[in-house]
Motif scaffolding. Structure first.
Motif, PDB file in Angstrom:
ATOM      1  N   GLU A  10       0.838  -1.195   0.000  1.00  0.00           N
ATOM      2  CA  GLU A  10       0.000   0.000   0.000  1.00  0.00           C
ATOM      3  C   GLU A  10       0.879   1.252   0.000  1.00  0.00           C
ATOM      4  O   GLU A  10       1.868   1.319   0.725  1.00  0.00           O
ATOM      5  CB  GLU A  10      -0.884   0.022   1.253  1.00  0.00           C
ATOM      6  N   THR A  11       0.486   2.223  -0.807  1.00  0.00           N
ATOM      7  CA  THR A  11       1.202   3.491  -0.821  1.00  0.00           C
ATOM      8  C   THR A  11       0.689   4.359   0.315  1.00  0.00           C
ATOM      9  O   THR A  11      -0.518   4.534   0.480  1.00  0.00           O
ATOM     10  CB  THR A  11       1.002   4.218  -2.165  1.00  0.00           C
ATOM     11  N   GLN A  12       1.600   4.866   1.099  1.00  0.00           N
ATOM     12  CA  GLN A  12       1.288   5.768   2.196  1.00  0.00           C
ATOM     13  C   GLN A  12       2.103   7.032   1.985  1.00  0.00           C
ATOM     14  O   GLN A  12       3.336   6.976   1.992  1.00  0.00           O
ATOM     15  CB  GLN A  12       1.638   5.142   3.546  1.00  0.00           C
ATOM     16  N   ALA A  13       1.427   8.154   1.745  1.00  0.00           N
ATOM     17  CA  ALA A  13       2.136   9.399   1.476  1.00  0.00           C
ATOM     18  C   ALA A  13       1.305  10.579   1.982  1.00  0.00           C
ATOM     19  O   ALA A  13       0.088  10.477   2.132  1.00  0.00           O
ATOM     20  CB  ALA A  13       2.398   9.552  -0.020  1.00  0.00           C
ATOM     21  N   CYS A  14       1.985  11.675   2.228  1.00  0.00           N
ATOM     22  CA  CYS A  14       1.317  12.900   2.655  1.00  0.00           C
ATOM     23  C   CYS A  14       2.166  14.089   2.237  1.00  0.00           C
ATOM     24  O   CYS A  14       3.308  13.948   1.813  1.00  0.00           O
ATOM     25  CB  CYS A  14       1.097  12.907   4.160  1.00  0.00           C
ATOM     26  N   TRP A  15       1.606  15.267   2.396  1.00  0.00           N
ATOM     27  CA  TRP A  15       2.326  16.507   2.130  1.00  0.00           C
ATOM     28  C   TRP A  15       2.928  17.015   3.434  1.00  0.00           C
ATOM     29  O   TRP A  15       2.266  17.014   4.464  1.00  0.00           O
ATOM     30  CB  TRP A  15       1.383  17.550   1.539  1.00  0.00           C
ATOM     31  N   MET A  16       4.175  17.402   3.352  1.00  0.00           N
ATOM     32  CA  MET A  16       4.897  17.954   4.497  1.00  0.00           C
ATOM     33  C   MET A  16       5.469  19.304   4.096  1.00  0.00           C
ATOM     34  O   MET A  16       5.544  19.643   2.919  1.00  0.00           O
ATOM     35  CB  MET A  16       6.059  17.026   4.888  1.00  0.00           C
ATOM     36  N   ARG A  17       5.888  20.055   5.110  1.00  0.00           N
ATOM     37  CA  ARG A  17       6.578  21.326   4.893  1.00  0.00           C
ATOM     38  C   ARG A  17       8.036  21.104   5.248  1.00  0.00           C
ATOM     39  O   ARG A  17       8.335  20.479   6.267  1.00  0.00           O
ATOM     40  CB  ARG A  17       5.980  22.406   5.780  1.00  0.00           C
ATOM     41  N   GLY A  18       8.935  21.593   4.406  1.00  0.00           N
ATOM     42  CA  GLY A  18      10.358  21.413   4.669  1.00  0.00           C
ATOM     43  C   GLY A  18      11.126  22.713   4.546  1.00  0.00           C
ATOM     44  O   GLY A  18      10.812  23.546   3.700  1.00  0.00           O
ATOM     45  N   THR A  19      12.099  22.872   5.416  1.00  0.00           N
ATOM     46  CA  THR A  19      13.032  23.992   5.352  1.00  0.00           C
ATOM     47  C   THR A  19      14.425  23.427   5.568  1.00  0.00           C
ATOM     48  O   THR A  19      14.630  22.592   6.453  1.00  0.00           O
ATOM     49  CB  THR A  19      12.740  25.038   6.446  1.00  0.00           C
ATOM     50  N   GLN A  20      15.363  23.856   4.751  1.00  0.00           N
ATOM     51  CA  GLN A  20      16.754  23.463   4.928  1.00  0.00           C
ATOM     52  C   GLN A  20      17.617  24.724   4.951  1.00  0.00           C
ATOM     53  O   GLN A  20      17.365  25.667   4.212  1.00  0.00           O
ATOM     54  CB  GLN A  20      17.232  22.555   3.788  1.00  0.00           C
ATOM     55  N   CYS A  21      18.626  24.698   5.811  1.00  0.00           N
ATOM     56  CA  CYS A  21      19.615  25.765   5.881  1.00  0.00           C
ATOM     57  C   CYS A  21      20.965  25.164   5.479  1.00  0.00           C
ATOM     58  O   CYS A  21      21.276  24.034   5.859  1.00  0.00           O
ATOM     59  CB  CYS A  21      19.705  26.333   7.291  1.00  0.00           C
ATOM     60  N   TYR A  22      21.734  25.922   4.723  1.00  0.00           N
ATOM     61  CA  TYR A  22      22.991  25.441   4.153  1.00  0.00           C
ATOM     62  C   TYR A  22      24.125  26.369   4.534  1.00  0.00           C
ATOM     63  O   TYR A  22      23.935  27.564   4.703  1.00  0.00           O
ATOM     64  CB  TYR A  22      22.893  25.396   2.620  1.00  0.00           C
TER      65      TYR A  22
END
Length: 141
Positions: free
Chosen positions: A98-110
């Motif tokens: 079964e496919t299990q997926a959702c929308w998330m918010r991401g922030t990355q600092c470099y």
């Protein structure tokens, strides 16, 4: 190559490494002093060893193909520091197929050192309903 393009390439390399489930390639993109506020399991992860263990556990949760799509990427670079934020559709296929997926918010600092950009901070989150405390995984952009 300008900073904007370099960060965009780093993000794409990160995304491809996760889809390939190549934890070593994922970890190569992080600075040794990475601090991550991931959305799963712990309040924070400090340093590569702790975050590597977390990535290995995440890969085991979904034995089938991964979903890791980024949308609305916004990159703000400077000479030595940059950050990006994006919406990510992430998940995978569980042991039942079964496919299990959702929308998330991401922030990355470099941070750039000796010409190499690395991820020094990462923050993943999902919105939640304040009344019930339930995560709102069904939201879409």
């Amino acid at each position: 190559m300008n900073s904007q393009t370099q960060i965009h390439n780093l993000i794409e390399n990160y995304r491809q490494a996760v889809i390939a489930k190549d934890v070593e390639k994922v970890m190569a993109l992080y600075a040794d002093d990475i601090v991550s506020f991931d959305a799963v399991k712990a309040l924070q992860f400090k340093g590569k060893p702790a975050y590597r263990a977390h990535w290995l556990a995440c890969m085991e949760m979904c034995p089938g193909p991964h979903i890791f799509e980024f949308h609305e990427i916004d990159i703000e670079p400077s000479q030595e520091i940059a950050f990006a934020h994006f919406l990510a559709h992430c998940g995978g296929t569980n042991d039942k197929g079964e496919t299990q997926a959702c929308w998330m918010r991401g922030t990355q600092c470099y941070r750039q050192e000796a010409g190499l950009w690395q991820i020094v901070h990462e923050h993943w989150s999902a919105p939640f309903d304040m009344t019930s405390g339930a995560a709102l995984f069904e939201l879409k952009p």
